[in-house]
Scaffold this motif. Sequence first.
Motif, short mmCIF file in Angstrom:
data_model
loop_
_atom_site.label_atom_id
_atom_site.label_comp_id
_atom_site.label_asym_id
_atom_site.label_seq_id
_atom_site.Cartn_x
_atom_site.Cartn_y
_atom_site.Cartn_z
N GLY A 72 0.83 -1.20 0.00
CA GLY A 72 0.00 0.00 0.00
C GLY A 72 0.86 1.25 0.00
O GLY A 72 1.94 1.26 0.60
N TRP A 73 0.39 2.28 -0.70
CA TRP A 73 1.13 3.53 -0.73
C TRP A 73 0.21 4.66 -1.15
O TRP A 73 -0.83 4.44 -1.75
N LYS A 74 0.64 5.86 -0.81
CA LYS A 74 -0.12 7.06 -1.18
C LYS A 74 0.83 8.24 -1.21
O LYS A 74 1.69 8.38 -0.34
N MET A 75 0.69 9.09 -2.21
CA MET A 75 1.43 10.36 -2.30
C MET A 75 0.45 11.48 -2.05
O MET A 75 -0.71 11.40 -2.47
N SER A 76 0.93 12.53 -1.38
CA SER A 76 0.07 13.67 -1.09
C SER A 76 0.92 14.93 -0.95
O SER A 76 2.11 14.86 -0.65
N ARG A 77 0.27 16.04 -1.12
CA ARG A 77 0.93 17.33 -0.88
C ARG A 77 0.90 17.68 0.61
O ARG A 77 1.50 18.65 1.03
N MET B 203 15.01 7.58 -6.93
CA MET B 203 14.33 8.87 -6.81
C MET B 203 15.16 10.02 -7.40
O MET B 203 16.37 10.07 -7.25
N LEU B 204 14.46 10.92 -8.07
CA LEU B 204 15.08 12.14 -8.55
C LEU B 204 15.23 13.11 -7.38
O LEU B 204 14.45 13.08 -6.43
N GLU B 205 16.20 14.00 -7.49
CA GLU B 205 16.40 14.98 -6.43
C GLU B 205 15.23 15.96 -6.34
O GLU B 205 14.87 16.40 -5.25
N ASN B 206 14.63 16.27 -7.50
CA ASN B 206 13.52 17.22 -7.53
C ASN B 206 12.66 16.90 -8.76
O ASN B 206 13.15 17.02 -9.89
N SER C 230 4.07 8.91 -10.73
CA SER C 230 4.38 7.92 -11.77
C SER C 230 5.70 7.22 -11.47
O SER C 230 5.82 6.00 -11.63
N ASP C 231 6.70 7.98 -11.03
CA ASP C 231 8.00 7.39 -10.73
C ASP C 231 7.95 6.47 -9.52
O ASP C 231 8.57 5.41 -9.51
N VAL C 232 7.21 6.86 -8.50
CA VAL C 232 7.05 6.00 -7.32
C VAL C 232 6.37 4.70 -7.73
O VAL C 232 6.80 3.61 -7.34
N LYS C 233 5.33 4.80 -8.52
CA LYS C 233 4.61 3.60 -8.99
C LYS C 233 5.56 2.68 -9.76
O LYS C 233 5.56 1.46 -9.57
N GLU C 234 6.40 3.26 -10.61
CA GLU C 234 7.36 2.47 -11.39
C GLU C 234 8.36 1.76 -10.48
O GLU C 234 8.69 0.59 -10.68
#
Length: 158
Positions: free
Chosen positions: A40-45, A121-124, A133-137
Amino acid sequence: MVCCFPFDASFCGDTTYVKVNGVCCYLAIVINLRNRQLIGWKMSRHHDAQLVVDALNQAMLRVKPTTTMLFHSDQGSIYGSKLFTECVQKHGLVQSMSRRGNCWDNAPTDRWFRSFKYEWMLENYPSFESSVSDVKEYIMYYNYARPHQYLDGFTPII
């Protein structure tokens, strides 16, 4: 030797930040401790209780509930919030929290974040959507292709 561990399933969760256009966004994850699969995962601001509730709800869609399941986290305020503790109870989980100042209790999630940050992970990120999208990948890579020392070189999902 018979194991005396009383739980059928154990999960672990934590959060970290990801930079998007110089601003911190947040990633919550839930790992199945049996096979180290990220379930399980979630991204948020926003770094709030809803973030970890959404990650746990997603994780619980991927597991078959049993009578004795454990969810472990650190003592962060979002994991102690009413919203999260109610979610844990709704899913029939026993909540466990690290001892104060003891980072070893939550090592599997910290290890996942380390692998993600140093391997992928990219720095920014240029946009929130590109970070998601990158986290999902990476999760697909981590669960299906990346060998794990804990699993004797196998992947969480074979």
